[in-house]
Write a protein that holds these residues in place. Structure first.
Motif, PDB file in Angstrom:
ATOM      1  N   LEU A   1       1.218  -1.226  -0.239  1.00 25.26           N
ATOM      2  CA  LEU A   1      -0.279   0.100  -0.225  1.00 25.26           C
ATOM      3  C   LEU A   1       0.948   0.975   0.171  1.00 25.26           C
ATOM      4  CD1 LEU A   1      -2.945  -1.014   2.657  1.00 25.26           C
ATOM      5  CD2 LEU A   1      -3.219  -0.365   0.244  1.00 25.26           C
ATOM      6  N   LYS A   2       1.878   1.367   0.761  1.00 23.55           N
ATOM      7  CA  LYS A   2       2.767   2.589   0.583  1.00 23.55           C
ATOM      8  C   LYS A   2       3.093   2.843  -0.582  1.00 23.55           C
ATOM      9  CE  LYS A   2       5.663   5.441   3.404  1.00 23.55           C
ATOM     10  NZ  LYS A   2       4.244   6.435   3.747  1.00 23.55           N
ATOM     11  N   ILE A   3       4.053   1.858  -1.306  1.00 17.19           N
ATOM     12  CA  ILE A   3       4.316   1.583  -3.173  1.00 17.19           C
ATOM     13  C   ILE A   3       3.580   2.112  -3.625  1.00 17.19           C
ATOM     14  CG2 ILE A   3       6.294   0.917  -4.125  1.00 17.19           C
ATOM     15  CD1 ILE A   3       6.970  -1.266  -2.126  1.00 17.19           C
ATOM     16  N   VAL A   4       2.414   1.752  -3.393  1.00 20.33           N
ATOM     17  CA  VAL A   4       1.098   2.205  -4.478  1.00 20.33           C
ATOM     18  C   VAL A   4       0.678   3.371  -3.564  1.00 20.33           C
ATOM     19  CG1 VAL A   4      -0.812   2.228  -4.728  1.00 20.33           C
ATOM     20  CG2 VAL A   4       0.155  -0.382  -4.565  1.00 20.33           C
ATOM     21  N   GLY A   5       0.829   4.218  -2.916  1.00 21.94           N
ATOM     22  CA  GLY A   5       0.482   5.616  -2.607  1.00 21.94           C
ATOM     23  C   GLY A   5       1.617   6.446  -3.274  1.00 21.94           C
ATOM     24  N   VAL A   6       2.671   6.182  -2.627  1.00 25.17           N
ATOM     25  CA  VAL A   6       3.790   6.522  -3.380  1.00 25.17           C
ATOM     26  C   VAL A   6       4.322   7.127  -4.529  1.00 25.17           C
ATOM     27  CG1 VAL A   6       6.779   7.923  -2.928  1.00 25.17           C
ATOM     28  CG2 VAL A   6       5.202   6.535  -0.962  1.00 25.17           C
ATOM     29  N   VAL A   7       4.029   5.707  -5.125  1.00 24.29           N
ATOM     30  CA  VAL A   7       3.834   5.690  -6.733  1.00 24.29           C
ATOM     31  C   VAL A   7       2.613   6.746  -6.918  1.00 24.29           C
ATOM     32  CG1 VAL A   7       3.601   4.739  -8.700  1.00 24.29           C
ATOM     33  CG2 VAL A   7       4.622   3.209  -7.103  1.00 24.29           C
ATOM     34  N   LEU A   8       1.896   6.743  -6.880  1.00 23.52           N
ATOM     35  CA  LEU A   8       0.192   7.328  -7.489  1.00 23.52           C
ATOM     36  C   LEU A   8       0.616   8.781  -7.244  1.00 23.52           C
ATOM     37  CD1 LEU A   8      -2.800   5.767  -6.376  1.00 23.52           C
ATOM     38  CD2 LEU A   8      -2.338   5.637  -8.654  1.00 23.52           C
ATOM     39  N   ILE A   9       1.098   9.309  -5.714  1.00 23.38           N
ATOM     40  CA  ILE A   9       1.853  11.112  -6.202  1.00 23.38           C
ATOM     41  C   ILE A   9       2.218  11.354  -7.097  1.00 23.38           C
ATOM     42  CG2 ILE A   9       0.464  10.619  -3.510  1.00 23.38           C
ATOM     43  CD1 ILE A   9       3.401  11.116  -2.122  1.00 23.38           C
ATOM     44  N   THR A  10       3.376  10.349  -6.617  1.00 21.38           N
ATOM     45  CA  THR A  10       4.640  10.934  -7.954  1.00 21.38           C
ATOM     46  C   THR A  10       4.261  10.483  -9.014  1.00 21.38           C
ATOM     47  OG1 THR A  10       6.291   9.859  -6.332  1.00 21.38           O
ATOM     48  CG2 THR A  10       7.047   9.954  -8.143  1.00 21.38           C
ATOM     49  N   LEU A  11       3.415  10.154  -9.859  1.00 20.99           N
ATOM     50  CA  LEU A  11       3.041  10.407 -11.565  1.00 20.99           C
ATOM     51  C   LEU A  11       1.645  10.406 -11.588  1.00 20.99           C
ATOM     52  CD1 LEU A  11       4.006   6.469 -11.976  1.00 20.99           C
ATOM     53  CD2 LEU A  11       5.202   8.290 -11.822  1.00 20.99           C
ATOM     54  N   VAL A  12       1.143  11.237 -10.935  1.00 17.01           N
ATOM     55  CA  VAL A  12      -0.495  11.556 -10.966  1.00 17.01           C
ATOM     56  C   VAL A  12      -0.067  13.381 -11.440  1.00 17.01           C
ATOM     57  CG1 VAL A  12      -1.591  10.035  -9.873  1.00 17.01           C
ATOM     58  CG2 VAL A  12      -1.066  11.941  -9.243  1.00 17.01           C
ATOM     59  N   ARG A  13      -1.068  13.610 -12.389  1.00 14.36           N
ATOM     60  CA  ARG A  13      -1.266  15.210 -12.669  1.00 14.36           C
ATOM     61  C   ARG A  13      -2.305  15.639 -12.247  1.00 14.36           C
ATOM     62  NH1 ARG A  13       4.149  14.058 -12.972  1.00 14.36           N
ATOM     63  NH2 ARG A  13       4.806  14.362 -15.039  1.00 14.36           N
ATOM     64  N   SER A  14      -3.457  14.603 -11.619  1.00 14.24           N
ATOM     65  CA  SER A  14      -4.709  15.150 -11.654  1.00 14.24           C
ATOM     66  C   SER A  14      -5.220  15.149 -10.690  1.00 14.24           C
ATOM     67  CB  SER A  14      -5.961  14.121 -12.118  1.00 14.24           C
ATOM     68  OG  SER A  14      -7.412  14.790 -11.581  1.00 14.24           O
ATOM     69  N   PRO A  15      -5.417  16.952 -10.194  1.00 15.40           N
ATOM     70  CA  PRO A  15      -5.670  16.850  -8.448  1.00 15.40           C
ATOM     71  C   PRO A  15      -6.760  15.593  -8.248  1.00 15.40           C
ATOM     72  CG  PRO A  15      -5.754  19.003  -9.845  1.00 15.40           C
ATOM     73  CD  PRO A  15      -5.565  18.107 -11.070  1.00 15.40           C
ATOM     74  N   THR A  16      -7.672  15.582  -8.202  1.00 14.17           N
ATOM     75  CA  THR A  16      -8.325  14.556  -8.064  1.00 14.17           C
ATOM     76  C   THR A  16      -7.847  13.223  -7.478  1.00 14.17           C
ATOM     77  OG1 THR A  16     -10.042  15.570  -9.559  1.00 14.17           O
ATOM     78  CG2 THR A  16     -10.857  12.938  -8.152  1.00 14.17           C
ATOM     79  N   LEU A  17      -7.171  12.839  -8.400  1.00 22.15           N
ATOM     80  CA  LEU A  17      -6.178  11.669  -8.485  1.00 22.15           C
ATOM     81  C   LEU A  17      -5.793  11.541  -6.708  1.00 22.15           C
ATOM     82  CD1 LEU A  17      -5.854   9.793 -11.609  1.00 22.15           C
ATOM     83  CD2 LEU A  17      -7.255   9.602 -10.123  1.00 22.15           C
ATOM     84  N   LEU A  18      -4.311  12.466  -7.034  1.00 22.63           N
ATOM     85  CA  LEU A  18      -4.046  12.694  -6.156  1.00 22.63           C
ATOM     86  C   LEU A  18      -4.700  12.919  -4.304  1.00 22.63           C
ATOM     87  CD1 LEU A  18      -0.692  13.727  -5.065  1.00 22.63           C
ATOM     88  CD2 LEU A  18      -1.595  16.466  -5.408  1.00 22.63           C
ATOM     89  N   ILE A  19      -5.730  13.365  -5.138  1.00 17.60           N
ATOM     90  CA  ILE A  19      -6.190  13.140  -2.899  1.00 17.60           C
ATOM     91  C   ILE A  19      -6.774  11.871  -2.766  1.00 17.60           C
ATOM     92  CG2 ILE A  19      -8.759  14.106  -2.092  1.00 17.60           C
ATOM     93  CD1 ILE A  19      -8.487  17.150  -3.323  1.00 17.60           C
ATOM     94  N   ILE A  20      -7.038  11.314  -3.973  1.00 17.39           N
ATOM     95  CA  ILE A  20      -7.129  10.157  -3.402  1.00 17.39           C
ATOM     96  C   ILE A  20      -6.592   9.483  -3.157  1.00 17.39           C
ATOM     97  CG2 ILE A  20      -8.454   7.832  -4.991  1.00 17.39           C
ATOM     98  CD1 ILE A  20     -10.625  10.315  -6.554  1.00 17.39           C
ATOM     99  N   SER A  21      -5.311   9.682  -3.372  1.00 20.67           N
ATOM    100  CA  SER A  21      -4.040   8.737  -3.342  1.00 20.67           C
ATOM    101  C   SER A  21      -3.858   9.247  -1.771  1.00 20.67           C
ATOM    102  CB  SER A  21      -2.753   9.339  -4.540  1.00 20.67           C
ATOM    103  OG  SER A  21      -3.681   9.192  -5.596  1.00 20.67           O
ATOM    104  N   PHE A  22      -3.526  10.518  -1.421  1.00 21.24           N
ATOM    105  CA  PHE A  22      -3.211  10.860  -0.224  1.00 21.24           C
ATOM    106  C   PHE A  22      -4.324  10.087   0.850  1.00 21.24           C
ATOM    107  CE2 PHE A  22      -0.306  14.240  -1.292  1.00 21.24           C
ATOM    108  CZ  PHE A  22       0.511  13.953  -0.763  1.00 21.24           C
ATOM    109  N   LEU A  23      -5.269  10.412   0.260  1.00 26.10           N
ATOM    110  CA  LEU A  23      -6.795   9.683   1.614  1.00 26.10           C
ATOM    111  C   LEU A  23      -6.799   7.802   1.502  1.00 26.10           C
ATOM    112  CD1 LEU A  23      -8.850  12.483   1.413  1.00 26.10           C
ATOM    113  CD2 LEU A  23      -7.226  12.582   2.397  1.00 26.10           C
ATOM    114  N   GLY A  24      -6.484   7.586   0.509  1.00 24.21           N
ATOM    115  CA  GLY A  24      -6.945   5.857  -0.051  1.00 24.21           C
ATOM    116  C   GLY A  24      -5.244   5.237   1.242  1.00 24.21           C
ATOM    117  N   PRO A  25      -4.755   4.572  -0.127  1.00 27.82           N
ATOM    118  CA  PRO A  25      -3.634   3.797  -0.129  1.00 27.82           C
ATOM    119  C   PRO A  25      -2.905   4.200   1.154  1.00 27.82           C
ATOM    120  CG  PRO A  25      -2.890   4.632  -2.455  1.00 27.82           C
ATOM    121  CD  PRO A  25      -4.495   4.557  -1.667  1.00 27.82           C
TER     122      PRO A  25
END
Length: 327
Positions: A1-25
């Motif tokens: 989960l930690k790897i998934v979460g950090v990878v997402l906040i590193t790669l995503v460009r969408s603010p919505t996906l960024l918030i989901i990444s922070f509050l999710g995995p």
């Protein structure tokens, strides 16, 4: 989960996906991290060396804190950002292209967290075993007890000892607020009332003192009752802000030193105390729920910090306590 979460906040460009990444995995992995590690330390240690083991664990966390800031600054400067007046990264000529993707300096900092999480996962998979160490140093295979479930949660919520622990941890929230103010209030107070030139060195002093003192203190006091060590350390931490009544740089340094000394006494022993109180098979539940009151300190300290700074130390330089009194 930690790897998934950090990878997402590193790669995503969408603010919505960024918030989901922070509050999710990422949030879920963070909530599982400390409880799982504290339970593992209990299983891997004996009552005789457990306090020292929790001290080493706490010191290692501060080693990460001490170096993370320096690594972040180094990466930001290396890839084109300026740290002279805050953090400024010009849009052009910053960052690095990796496998066809452009990573800004800030994303490169996040990329180091991805690498660290992958290394941590590899160490866990290759180096950890499901074992339990008894008081006689006898190593046995650990077999999970079935109460770590909804049934275990119900049993815990009926246990009077659990509520006594929660009350005690809630009272420690007041002490914990000192560390939140160290992050939220003290930096602006120091820069507005004194100087910003030595702030970086002063801020890292807390982690440096913890790294040095915690192993020594826990080694010398490991046989003492964890409850009383928490009380003694909390008293020292609670009294430390009064040093700032003397509005000087020396007083600010002394505040950090005294605060860090109190932290080295009480903070590692809170993990030890919770694990000692928790019944066998319910350590995870106790560790998770007992940490909830500690997070209240963040919600309280944030607004309170803004109120104190706005009323007593507004950002209109030069501002000193003497000028406030004269006015």
């Amino acid at each position: 989960l930690k790897i998934v979460g950090v990878v997402l906040i590193t790669l995503v460009r969408s603010p919505t996906l960024l918030i989901i990444s922070f509050l999710g995995p990422l949030a879920l992995s963070e909530s599982l991290g400390i409880p799982v590690v504290t339970v593992a330390i209990k299983r891997y240690t004996t009552p005789q060396n457990r306090a020292f083991a929790f001290g080493i664990f706490y010191a290692v966390m501060n080693i990460a804190s001490f170096f993370s800031g320096n690594i972040t600054s180094y990466i930001m400067i290396m890839f084109g950002c300026s740290l002279d007046e805050g953090v400024f990264c010009p849009p052009e000529n910053t960052g690095l292209d990796i496998i066809g993707m452009h990573f800004s300096a800030r994303r490169l900092v996040l990329l180091t967290a991805v690498v660290a999480a992958i290394v941590l996962l590899a160490v866990a998979l290759l180096g950890l075993r499901e074992i339990s160490v008894g008081a006689d140093n006898q190593v046995t295979e650990f077999k999970p007890i079935g109460s770590e479930s909804f049934t275990g949660m119900k049993e815990t919520l009926r246990d009077a000892e659990f509520y006594r622990l929660m009350v005690f941890m809630s009272l420690l929230t007041i002490v914990k607020m000192n560390f939140r103010h160290l992050d939220a209030t003290f930096p602006k107070y120091y820069k507005r009332s004194m100087t910003s030139e030595s702030w970086g060195v002063l801020y890292s002093l807390n982690a440096l003192i913890i790294i040095i003192l915690v192993p020594i203190v826990t080694l010398l006091t490991g046989s003492f009752d964890a409850f009383y060590m928490i009380i003694y350390g909390s008293i020292v931490v609670g009294l430390s802000p009064y040093i700032l009544c003397i509005d000087t740089v020396v007083a600010a340094v002394l505040f950090i030193v005294v605060l860090s000394f109190g932290e080295s006494i009480y903070s590692p022993r809170t993990y030890d105390y919770v694990m000692n109180v928790a019944p066998l098979g319910k350590e995870g539940i106790y560790s998770t729920l007992s940490g909830v009151p500690m997070f209240l300190a963040k919600f309280i300290a944030g607004p309170f910090s803004g109120f104190l700074l706005g009323k007593y130390c507004p950002g209109v330089p030069p501002h000193t306590m003497e000028e406030e009194g004269a006015a």
